[in-house]
Write an enzyme that holds these catalytic residues in place. Structure first.
Site, PDB file in Angstrom:
ATOM      1  N   ARG A  12      -2.749   0.803 -44.246  1.00 30.93           N
ATOM      2  CA  ARG A  12      -1.747   0.002 -43.516  1.00 30.93           C
ATOM      3  C   ARG A  12      -0.336   0.470 -43.885  1.00 30.93           C
ATOM      4  O   ARG A  12       0.601   0.296 -43.124  1.00 30.93           O
ATOM      5  CB  ARG A  12      -1.933  -1.501 -43.775  1.00 30.93           C
ATOM      6  CG  ARG A  12      -0.937  -2.377 -43.024  1.00 30.93           C
ATOM      7  CD  ARG A  12      -1.416  -3.822 -42.801  1.00 30.93           C
ATOM      8  NE  ARG A  12      -1.990  -4.419 -43.984  1.00 30.93           N
ATOM      9  CZ  ARG A  12      -1.299  -4.816 -45.060  1.00 30.93           C
ATOM     10  NH1 ARG A  12       0.007  -4.685 -45.086  1.00 30.93           N
ATOM     11  NH2 ARG A  12      -1.923  -5.342 -46.098  1.00 30.93           N
ATOM     12  N   TYR A  64      10.614  -1.876 -18.594  1.00 34.78           N
ATOM     13  CA  TYR A  64       9.152  -1.906 -18.567  1.00 34.78           C
ATOM     14  C   TYR A  64       8.692  -3.368 -18.641  1.00 34.78           C
ATOM     15  O   TYR A  64       9.250  -4.151 -19.421  1.00 34.78           O
ATOM     16  CB  TYR A  64       8.626  -1.108 -19.763  1.00 34.78           C
ATOM     17  CG  TYR A  64       7.134  -1.159 -19.875  1.00 34.78           C
ATOM     18  CD1 TYR A  64       6.332  -0.439 -18.999  1.00 34.78           C
ATOM     19  CD2 TYR A  64       6.524  -1.940 -20.843  1.00 34.78           C
ATOM     20  CE1 TYR A  64       4.956  -0.505 -19.089  1.00 34.78           C
ATOM     21  CE2 TYR A  64       5.144  -2.006 -20.935  1.00 34.78           C
ATOM     22  CZ  TYR A  64       4.369  -1.290 -20.052  1.00 34.78           C
ATOM     23  OH  TYR A  64       3.010  -1.360 -20.139  1.00 34.78           O
ATOM     24  N   LYS A 101       1.907   7.640 -23.049  1.00 33.58           N
ATOM     25  CA  LYS A 101       2.316   8.380 -21.853  1.00 33.58           C
ATOM     26  C   LYS A 101       2.352   9.886 -22.171  1.00 33.58           C
ATOM     27  O   LYS A 101       1.322  10.417 -22.522  1.00 33.58           O
ATOM     28  CB  LYS A 101       3.651   7.829 -21.354  1.00 33.58           C
ATOM     29  CG  LYS A 101       3.681   6.276 -21.275  1.00 33.58           C
ATOM     30  CD  LYS A 101       2.682   5.688 -20.293  1.00 33.58           C
ATOM     31  CE  LYS A 101       2.436   4.192 -20.489  1.00 33.58           C
ATOM     32  NZ  LYS A 101       3.608   3.347 -20.442  1.00 33.58           N
ATOM     33  N   ASP A 155      14.558   3.448 -24.961  1.00 31.13           N
ATOM     34  CA  ASP A 155      13.151   3.718 -24.670  1.00 31.13           C
ATOM     35  C   ASP A 155      13.129   5.012 -23.852  1.00 31.13           C
ATOM     36  O   ASP A 155      13.571   5.041 -22.699  1.00 31.13           O
ATOM     37  CB  ASP A 155      12.540   2.547 -23.891  1.00 31.13           C
ATOM     38  CG  ASP A 155      11.068   2.772 -23.532  1.00 31.13           C
ATOM     39  OD1 ASP A 155      10.649   3.940 -23.440  1.00 31.13           O
ATOM     40  OD2 ASP A 155      10.352   1.778 -23.318  1.00 31.13           O
TER      41      ASP A 155
END
Ligand SMILES: *Cc1c(COP(=O)(O)O)cnc(C)c1O
Length: 416
Positions: free
Chosen positions: A70, A123, A230, A205
């Site tokens: 983690r 988005y 993407k 972004d």
């Protein structure tokens, strides 16, 4: 090879940051599918924790030791190091989704009472998180569009956020209309509202341009965010995200990531390492194909308007921004079909090679209908103002042969 030659990122994606001698000589980085790491000695474990919790500064050449997946894992660390090369970033953090990269960064940089200024449209997931989640924590959010000039943006801040602006968050080019926001200008707005004891940050972004076609950090942004689902992943087979910036900001964001537990897993990290080897090749081919598709659409009688960066007209402000900040016209092409939703749906239903699916930036070409799909959650008035109407279709162009993509679009337009 002489030490002082700086290689291009695409030349380093196969090897950078990986030491075969630490993995039995394996040429490729293995998947470190382990939750925890064995310390050689108790003293080593103590020292790793001191660094991880910031209890002391790292010594010269001292690397953070592996503790628990983690916090860190070789697949993630090597991936983060490779990602920094494209954007020229000091540091990177990878996440299990683009949304977790975005939400973790926003939560780290904002606190109750702060104001967030954001570009419209965003988005859908980011839009929802900003409007419905951040506002629950006493954060005021103010949107602006590409129609706002610098004076109007500064006036928005002065009248509604005086002294409270903490972050400007933008997406450029805006999805799905390819409208551009000026990164350097917005950095200067952020700077204008910064005070000695409170920096206003600019986050971008950059999913739509990927790490190859636009480098927001070099244009002044403090943070760059990606849905690595993407272009970076690029094969529509993994969900992932990334955030890049200065060591200091990424350290803050990684600390919150540790406690939210939204780091990418080793398998995700490995898939992205594999994808990065062909990132440049894929994106070059996609942009090349998109130029053909845009040309074809522009001359087709059933097409009313094409939204493609390569068609911006010299002498316009949008063209100037494009020349300053984009290295390519990209592979996202939207267009208005003659007609409305009915005609758009007939076109979408008739496609054969191109798949009807949301997402973008992948090897296969995709088509979707923003007004009823990805952007259905955007206010109707905003959708209308921005041209996200029933006749708008968004295409993400893949790596197929461009003639095959065009003939599929041609036959589907014939069916309308
Ligand atoms: C897809 C996308 C996201 C969200 O990323 P996930 O990987 O789906 O969580 C954020 N921003 C943009 C621009 C996107 O296209």
């Amino acid at each position: 090879m002489p030490e002082n030659i700086v290689l291009h990122p695409e030349s380093l994606m196969m090897s950078y940051g990986y030491k075969p001698e630490l993995s039995e000589g394996a040429l490729k980085c293995p998947i470190f599918q382990t939750s925890t790491f064995v310390f050689k000695t108790a003293e080593a474990g103590k020292s790793f924790f001191e660094l991880a919790y910031g209890l002391r500064e790292a010594g010269a050449g001292e690397e953070p030791g592996l503790i628990y997946s983690r916090l860190n894992n070789p697949d993630l660390e090597i991936l983060e190091n490779r990602l920094t090369l494209w954007d020229g970033a000091e540091a990177a953090a990878v996440f299990e989704s683009g949304m977790s990269a975005i939400s973790t960064a926003l939560l780290e940089l904002l606190k109750p009472g702060d104001v967030l200024l954001y570009s419209i449209p965003l988005y859908g997931g980011t839009n929802h998180f900003i409007k419905h989640t951040l506002t629950k924590f006493g954060i005021t959010v103010i949107g602006f569009t590409h129609f706002h000039n610098r004076e109007q943006i500064e006036e928005l801040v002065r009248s509604r956020a005086d002294g409270k602006l903490a972050l400007i968050y933008i997406e450029t080019p805006a999805n799905p209309t390819n409208d551009l926001f000026d990164i350097a200008m917005l950095k200067s707005v952020a700077h204008h509202f910064s005070t000695p004891d409170k920096a206003v940050y600019l986050a971008v972004d950059n999913t739509y341009m990927g790490p190859v076609w636009q480098h927001p950090l070099k244009l002044g942004a403090d943070l760059v965010l990606y849905s690595a689902t993407k272009y970076i992943g690029g094969h529509s087979d993994v969900i992932a995200g990334a955030c890049l910036g200065s060591k200091q900001l990424i350290q803050r964001i990684k600390t919150l990531r540790t406690f939210l537990g939204c780091m990418a897993g080793p398998w995700t990290g490995w898939l992205l390492l594999r994808s990065l080897e062909t990132l440049k090749l894929r994106m070059d081919k996609q942009a090349h194909n998109a130029a053909y598709v845009a040309q074809f659409l522009a001359q087709h009688p059933k097409v009313e308007k094409v939204y493609y960066l390569g068609f911006l007209q010299p002498g316009t402000e949008q063209y100037d921004i494009y020349r300053r900040q984009c290295l390519s016209a990209g592979a996202m092409v939207s267009f208005d079909i003659r007609g409305d939703e009915q005609e758009a749906f007939r076109f979408l239903n008739a496609l054969k090679l191109i798949k009807l699916a949301v997402s973008l930036g992948s090897t296969e070409s995709l088509a979707e209908h923003p007004a009823t799909m990805t952007h259905v959650d955007v206010d109707k008035a905003e959708r209308d103002a921005l041209g996200i109407s029933g006749k708008l279709i968004r295409l993400s162009i893949g790596v197929e042969h461009h003639q095959d993509i065009i003939s599929d679009i041609g036959q589907a337009l014939e069916r309308v």
